[in-house]
Design a protein around this motif. Structure first.
Motif, PDB file in Angstrom:
ATOM      1  N   LYS A  93     -48.907 -37.285  -3.296  1.00 14.64           N
ATOM      2  CA  LYS A  93     -47.827 -36.306  -3.439  1.00 14.64           C
ATOM      3  C   LYS A  93     -46.463 -36.875  -3.097  1.00 14.64           C
ATOM      4  O   LYS A  93     -45.436 -36.348  -3.526  1.00 14.64           O
ATOM      5  CB  LYS A  93     -48.103 -35.068  -2.591  1.00 14.64           C
ATOM      6  N   ASN A 149     -39.036 -39.171   2.827  1.00 16.58           N
ATOM      7  CA  ASN A 149     -39.182 -40.482   2.180  1.00 16.58           C
ATOM      8  C   ASN A 149     -38.974 -41.537   3.256  1.00 16.58           C
ATOM      9  O   ASN A 149     -37.900 -42.115   3.386  1.00 16.58           O
ATOM     10  CB  ASN A 149     -38.174 -40.649   1.043  1.00 16.58           C
ATOM     11  N   ALA A 194     -44.389 -42.998   1.384  1.00 12.37           N
ATOM     12  CA  ALA A 194     -43.226 -42.141   1.644  1.00 12.37           C
ATOM     13  C   ALA A 194     -43.519 -41.069   2.680  1.00 12.37           C
ATOM     14  O   ALA A 194     -42.621 -40.651   3.409  1.00 12.37           O
ATOM     15  CB  ALA A 194     -42.747 -41.506   0.343  1.00 12.37           C
ATOM     16  N   GLY A 210     -43.547 -35.297  -5.234  1.00 15.37           N
ATOM     17  CA  GLY A 210     -42.387 -36.125  -4.969  1.00 15.37           C
ATOM     18  C   GLY A 210     -41.469 -35.548  -3.915  1.00 15.37           C
ATOM     19  O   GLY A 210     -40.590 -36.250  -3.408  1.00 15.37           O
ATOM     20  N   GLY A 211     -41.640 -34.259  -3.569  1.00 15.79           N
ATOM     21  CA  GLY A 211     -40.804 -33.640  -2.552  1.00 15.79           C
ATOM     22  C   GLY A 211     -41.246 -34.014  -1.153  1.00 15.79           C
ATOM     23  O   GLY A 211     -42.360 -34.490  -0.930  1.00 15.79           O
ATOM     24  N   HIS A 225     -36.250 -31.690  -1.379  1.00 22.13           N
ATOM     25  CA  HIS A 225     -37.052 -30.809  -2.221  1.00 22.13           C
ATOM     26  C   HIS A 225     -36.134 -30.194  -3.268  1.00 22.13           C
ATOM     27  O   HIS A 225     -34.985 -29.849  -2.955  1.00 22.13           O
ATOM     28  CB  HIS A 225     -37.686 -29.655  -1.418  1.00 22.13           C
ATOM     29  N   SER A 246     -43.158 -39.401  -3.120  1.00 21.28           N
ATOM     30  CA  SER A 246     -42.439 -40.000  -4.245  1.00 21.28           C
ATOM     31  C   SER A 246     -42.888 -41.424  -4.514  1.00 21.28           C
ATOM     32  O   SER A 246     -42.770 -41.932  -5.641  1.00 21.28           O
ATOM     33  CB  SER A 246     -40.932 -39.971  -3.978  1.00 21.28           C
ATOM     34  N   GLU A 247     -43.395 -42.086  -3.496  1.00 18.26           N
ATOM     35  CA  GLU A 247     -43.997 -43.406  -3.635  1.00 18.26           C
ATOM     36  C   GLU A 247     -45.068 -43.545  -2.569  1.00 18.26           C
ATOM     37  O   GLU A 247     -45.111 -42.770  -1.607  1.00 18.26           O
ATOM     38  CB  GLU A 247     -42.943 -44.509  -3.489  1.00 18.26           C
ATOM     39  N   GLY A 279     -46.079 -39.223  -6.663  1.00 16.74           N
ATOM     40  CA  GLY A 279     -45.205 -38.153  -7.125  1.00 16.74           C
ATOM     41  C   GLY A 279     -45.929 -37.005  -7.783  1.00 16.74           C
ATOM     42  O   GLY A 279     -45.293 -36.136  -8.383  1.00 16.74           O
TER      43      GLY A 279
END
Length: 549
Positions: A44, A545, A50, A541-542, A463, A46-47, A138
């Protein structure tokens, strides 16, 4: 709605140490047998890395089982532990350095490394992809899919581009179904799908409730003369007292950087406690401030940890899937380490799945032999030896509990002929606000202590604001009608990111959820005394990070 779908042999939810160890070992088995296997990892964040946050001191023995040549590789294990120090903090200025002879042996770290678990997962992801694993960062697994016989069919990737009003935006992209012969859930502590599966299949029957701590961590760059690379410091006592327990740490990494943190057990009773502010106070103690003073704070984060150990470990298999790592609760709290145990559970999962797939076992079966394999591994032995550690501290406090644990670990090798249990869920320990004195915390000084919003800024949290709130209330009236009256709505304080507020609108109070601040720690899902908040995944991706946590 009919959705597109993809088929795999194994789908793994979560690209943390457990999930990636599973993926790597599965592909090794596939290559050794010269039999093709399709494995997908959904993440989930972004990378990869993260959303990973951990102390962390790492015990590397598990790597010998996964990559025998890891010492000759570019693995990011750069700082070997040189020595340990453990302090008991008796007040805001006093402390006592404990003799090593009085420290439970589980707290010694010879041969271990101070690492960024986020960077370790990035390295594991490269290894997995090199072995042929497909990794999809993501993309958030939002639902479990089931077959008609009630076995797990796979997962649904959450829709993207749905507004807060539930309507599709111009950017709308429907989620995809990922089907698998077996699905592995490795979401980390209090995974929302793992929580659903434990309840659906009654995996925790006969177990004590899972227990949790909230761990804070910051990375600082400090003056060279205050840095001792490889030094590991642990503390107990102040500022945690009067029914609040836990401990702190200070790890000297490479490049004049240190990781400082505080773990607060989420069984505390006083609803006025603010764990975030306790962490800010902690950094003012001379044992910690002498290292941080003159330094620069680089990152901030917080995450819940599962610390119930063996007594709370659920059955880890069910029809069509496995539950591994911190999603199940494999952390060894006596060592304050969970990475090596999570990876071991992943390796055992991979060997169980590999054997089943090679033998052509029908998809969707309950591979309950996984439980037997776990019980025959060193993972189970470790958790058995540490089963009393947390309950002893909860029952007897820091000093008497510490004495019990010294006797249990050092004299009996973790095999003391008594098993202590903590049967009360953490949220049920919360007392009424009227029975406790409010706590007046000092204002942040901007040098060692800081406010929540500037801290969240350092977590790089983002987000999409126009999306459905991922912090769901079962009953929207409870925060004001129940929690505010009985507990002075503790969500305002236990959340480490300023997500929850009570604001006055004329004569009425309103409960406000600033979901865009959420750093995915899961504390609200755990500690809300009314169990009214359910954490679900936001759009993929939210969240935070973290660069190297």
């Amino acid at each position: 709605m009919e959705r597109e779908s993809m088929e795999f042999d194994v789908v793994i939810v979560g690209a943390g140490p457990a999930g990636l160890a599973t993926a790597c070992r599965l592909m090794q088995i596939s290559q050794d047998a010269d039999k093709e296997m399709t494995v997908c990892v959904v993440e989930k964040g972004s990378e990869v890395g993260a959303h990973i946050l951990s102390g962390a001191v790492f015990e590397p023995k598990v790597l010998d089982e996964l990559f025998t040549d890891w010492r000759e590789s570019d693995i990011p294990l750069n700082t070997k532990v040189t020595h340990d120090e453990i302090y008991l903090l008796s007040s805001e200025s006093n402390s006592k350095l404990m003799s090593n002879s009085l420290v439970p042996k589980t707290m010694h770290n010879e041969g271990n490394y101070i690492i960024s678990v986020g960077n370790l997962t990035r390295w594991l992801a490269e290894k997995a992809e090199g072995l042929g694993v497909e990794i999809f960062p993501g993309f958030a697994a939002s639902e479990v899919l089931f077959n008609q016989d009630n076995s797990v069919k796979g997962i649904l990737i959450g829709d993207m581009g749905v507004g807060a009003n539930g309507e599709e935006k111009d950017s709308y992209m429907p989620g995809m179904e990922l089907h698998a012969k077996y699905t592995v859930f490795s979401e980390g502590c209090r995974g929302h799908l793992g929580k659903e599966l434990i309840a659906k299949y009654h995996l925790d029957n006969g177990k004590t409730p899972q227990h949790y701590g909230l761990g804070f961590k910051e990375i600082w760059k400090i003056p060279a003369e205050q840095h001792q690379e490889g030094k590991v410091v642990h503390t107990g006592g102040w500022p945690l007292n009067q029914g609040t327990s836990g401990g702190g740490f200070l790890y000297h990494m490479e490049d004049n950087q240190v990781a400082v943190g505080l773990i607060i057990d989420l069984n505390y009773k006083n609803p006025h406690v603010s764990p975030f502010d306790e962490f800010q106070r902690y950094k003012q103690h001379p044992v910690i401030s002498q290292t941080l003073t003159g330094g620069e704070r680089l990152t901030y984060g917080a995450r819940a940890i599962a610390k119930g150990g063996l007594n709370s470990l659920p059955k880890m298999s069910f029809p069509g899937g496995l539950l591994i790592g911190c999603d199940a609760g494999t952390l060894n709290f006596a060592k304050i380490k969970g990475t090596h145990t999570a990876m071991k559970s992943g390796i055992v999962a991979a060997e169980t799945l590999g054997e089943a797939l090679m033998a052509g076992v029908e998809a969707g079966k309950d591979l309950d032999c996984f439980q037997t394999r776990i019980e025959q591994s060193w993972l189970h032995e470790e958790l058995f030896q540490s089963r009393n550690f947390g309950p002893a501290l909860h029952k007897f406090g820091t000093y008497l509990g510490g004495a019990f644990n010294f006797i249990d670990q050092n004299w009996f090798g973790g095999k003391f002929p008594i098993t202590l249990r903590d049967e009360t869920p953490d949220h049920a320990e919360m007392g009424l606000a009227k029975d406790f004195t409010p706590i007046k915390y000092p204002k942040p000084d901007g040098k060692l202590s800081f406010d929540k919003l500037s801290s969240v800024y350092l977590s790089n949290t983002y987000h999409e604001e126009d999306q459905k709130c991922h912090l769901q209330l079962k009953d929207a009236s409870i925060p004001i009608a129940v929690n505010l009256i009985k507990y002075n709505e503790p969500a305002q304080r236990y959340c480490p990111a300023g997500v929850y507020e009570v604001v006055a609108e004329g004569p009425e109070n309103k409960f406000v959820i600033n979901a865009q601040n959420c750093i995915h720690c899961k504390t609200c899902d755990i500690k809300d005394p009314s169990q009214n908040i359910t954490w679900v995944t936001p759009e993929g991706g939210g969240g935070p990070n973290y660069p190297n946590m």
